[in-house]
Motif scaffolding. Structure first.
Motif, PDB file in Angstrom:
ATOM      1  N   ASP A 138      -2.669  -5.057  -3.822  1.00  0.00           N
ATOM      2  CA  ASP A 138      -3.140  -5.671  -5.055  1.00  0.00           C
ATOM      3  C   ASP A 138      -4.041  -4.729  -5.850  1.00  0.00           C
ATOM      4  O   ASP A 138      -4.549  -5.077  -6.895  1.00  0.00           O
ATOM      5  CB  ASP A 138      -3.898  -6.956  -4.704  1.00  0.00           C
ATOM      6  N   ALA A 139      -4.240  -3.517  -5.350  1.00  0.00           N
ATOM      7  CA  ALA A 139      -5.098  -2.540  -6.023  1.00  0.00           C
ATOM      8  C   ALA A 139      -4.344  -1.832  -7.144  1.00  0.00           C
ATOM      9  O   ALA A 139      -3.128  -1.718  -7.113  1.00  0.00           O
ATOM     10  CB  ALA A 139      -5.603  -1.507  -5.012  1.00  0.00           C
ATOM     11  N   SER A 184      -3.610   1.612  -9.501  1.00  0.00           N
ATOM     12  CA  SER A 184      -3.554   3.055  -9.275  1.00  0.00           C
ATOM     13  C   SER A 184      -4.793   3.766  -9.818  1.00  0.00           C
ATOM     14  O   SER A 184      -5.085   4.888  -9.431  1.00  0.00           O
ATOM     15  CB  SER A 184      -2.289   3.642  -9.884  1.00  0.00           C
ATOM     16  N   SER A 185      -5.542   3.100 -10.677  1.00  0.00           N
ATOM     17  CA  SER A 185      -6.780   3.677 -11.216  1.00  0.00           C
ATOM     18  C   SER A 185      -7.911   3.661 -10.198  1.00  0.00           C
ATOM     19  O   SER A 185      -8.960   4.242 -10.419  1.00  0.00           O
ATOM     20  CB  SER A 185      -7.216   2.877 -12.447  1.00  0.00           C
ATOM     21  N   GLY A 186      -7.694   2.951  -9.087  1.00  0.00           N
ATOM     22  CA  GLY A 186      -8.742   2.811  -8.080  1.00  0.00           C
ATOM     23  C   GLY A 186      -9.462   1.488  -8.189  1.00  0.00           C
ATOM     24  O   GLY A 186     -10.277   1.145  -7.354  1.00  0.00           O
ATOM     25  N   GLY A 187      -9.160   0.730  -9.223  1.00  0.00           N
ATOM     26  CA  GLY A 187      -9.780  -0.572  -9.418  1.00  0.00           C
ATOM     27  C   GLY A 187      -9.145  -1.650  -8.570  1.00  0.00           C
ATOM     28  O   GLY A 187      -8.126  -1.439  -7.920  1.00  0.00           O
ATOM     29  N   ALA A 188      -9.768  -2.807  -8.591  1.00  0.00           N
ATOM     30  CA  ALA A 188      -9.256  -3.953  -7.844  1.00  0.00           C
ATOM     31  C   ALA A 188      -9.593  -5.224  -8.608  1.00  0.00           C
ATOM     32  O   ALA A 188     -10.503  -5.242  -9.432  1.00  0.00           O
ATOM     33  CB  ALA A 188      -9.872  -3.999  -6.455  1.00  0.00           C
ATOM     34  N   TYR A 189      -8.872  -6.270  -8.339  1.00  0.00           N
ATOM     35  CA  TYR A 189      -9.180  -7.564  -8.937  1.00  0.00           C
ATOM     36  C   TYR A 189     -10.455  -8.118  -8.321  1.00  0.00           C
ATOM     37  O   TYR A 189     -10.753  -7.884  -7.148  1.00  0.00           O
ATOM     38  CB  TYR A 189      -8.049  -8.552  -8.696  1.00  0.00           C
ATOM     39  N   HIS A 190     -11.203  -8.885  -9.091  1.00  0.00           N
ATOM     40  CA  HIS A 190     -12.411  -9.502  -8.564  1.00  0.00           C
ATOM     41  C   HIS A 190     -12.064 -10.712  -7.707  1.00  0.00           C
ATOM     42  O   HIS A 190     -12.763 -11.021  -6.756  1.00  0.00           O
ATOM     43  CB  HIS A 190     -13.341  -9.905  -9.699  1.00  0.00           C
ATOM     44  N   PHE A 207       1.168   0.054  -5.480  1.00  0.00           N
ATOM     45  CA  PHE A 207       0.115  -0.368  -6.392  1.00  0.00           C
ATOM     46  C   PHE A 207       0.585  -1.572  -7.192  1.00  0.00           C
ATOM     47  O   PHE A 207       1.757  -1.674  -7.565  1.00  0.00           O
ATOM     48  CB  PHE A 207      -0.250   0.752  -7.370  1.00  0.00           C
ATOM     49  N   ASP A 208      -0.339  -2.455  -7.521  1.00  0.00           N
ATOM     50  CA  ASP A 208      -0.022  -3.674  -8.272  1.00  0.00           C
ATOM     51  C   ASP A 208       0.515  -3.380  -9.670  1.00  0.00           C
ATOM     52  O   ASP A 208       1.407  -4.046 -10.145  1.00  0.00           O
ATOM     53  CB  ASP A 208      -1.267  -4.554  -8.389  1.00  0.00           C
TER      54      ASP A 208
END
Length: 85
Positions: free
Chosen positions: A16-17, A19-25, A72-73
């Motif tokens: 669910d991550a 590719s920018s390295g971010g993730a959903y809250h 990646f999501d």
């Protein structure tokens, strides 16, 4: 207490991550999708994945989760990029 379930959840979260390295809250376990409706810029979200992998691996002695590849999501389906946890 249930290492197999913890491993499954960690892999779900990794998939669910972005590719920018971010993730959903927020992550919805029933749909296995992230929720962007609560906003962004929660800088600690991607770090919980690292803590979870370390805790599971230390508890079980099984580090093979580090060899898993997930999509990646936000990657397009035909040319999905993979990352190793």
């Amino acid at each position: 207490m249930v290492p197999e379930r913890a491993r499954e959840r960690i892999l779900d979260l990794a998939a669910d991550a972005a590719s920018s390295g971010g993730a959903y809250h927020q992550y919805q376990p029933l749909t296995k999708k992230g929720n962007n409706d609560v906003g962004g810029n929660f800088n600690d979200d991607p770090h919980w994945l690292i803590v979870g992998v370390a805790a599971l691996s230390q508890e079980t002695g099984d580090w093979s989760i580090l060899d898993e590849a997930v999509v990646f999501d936000n990657a397009p389906a035909p040319n999905s990029r993979f990352t190793s946890i």
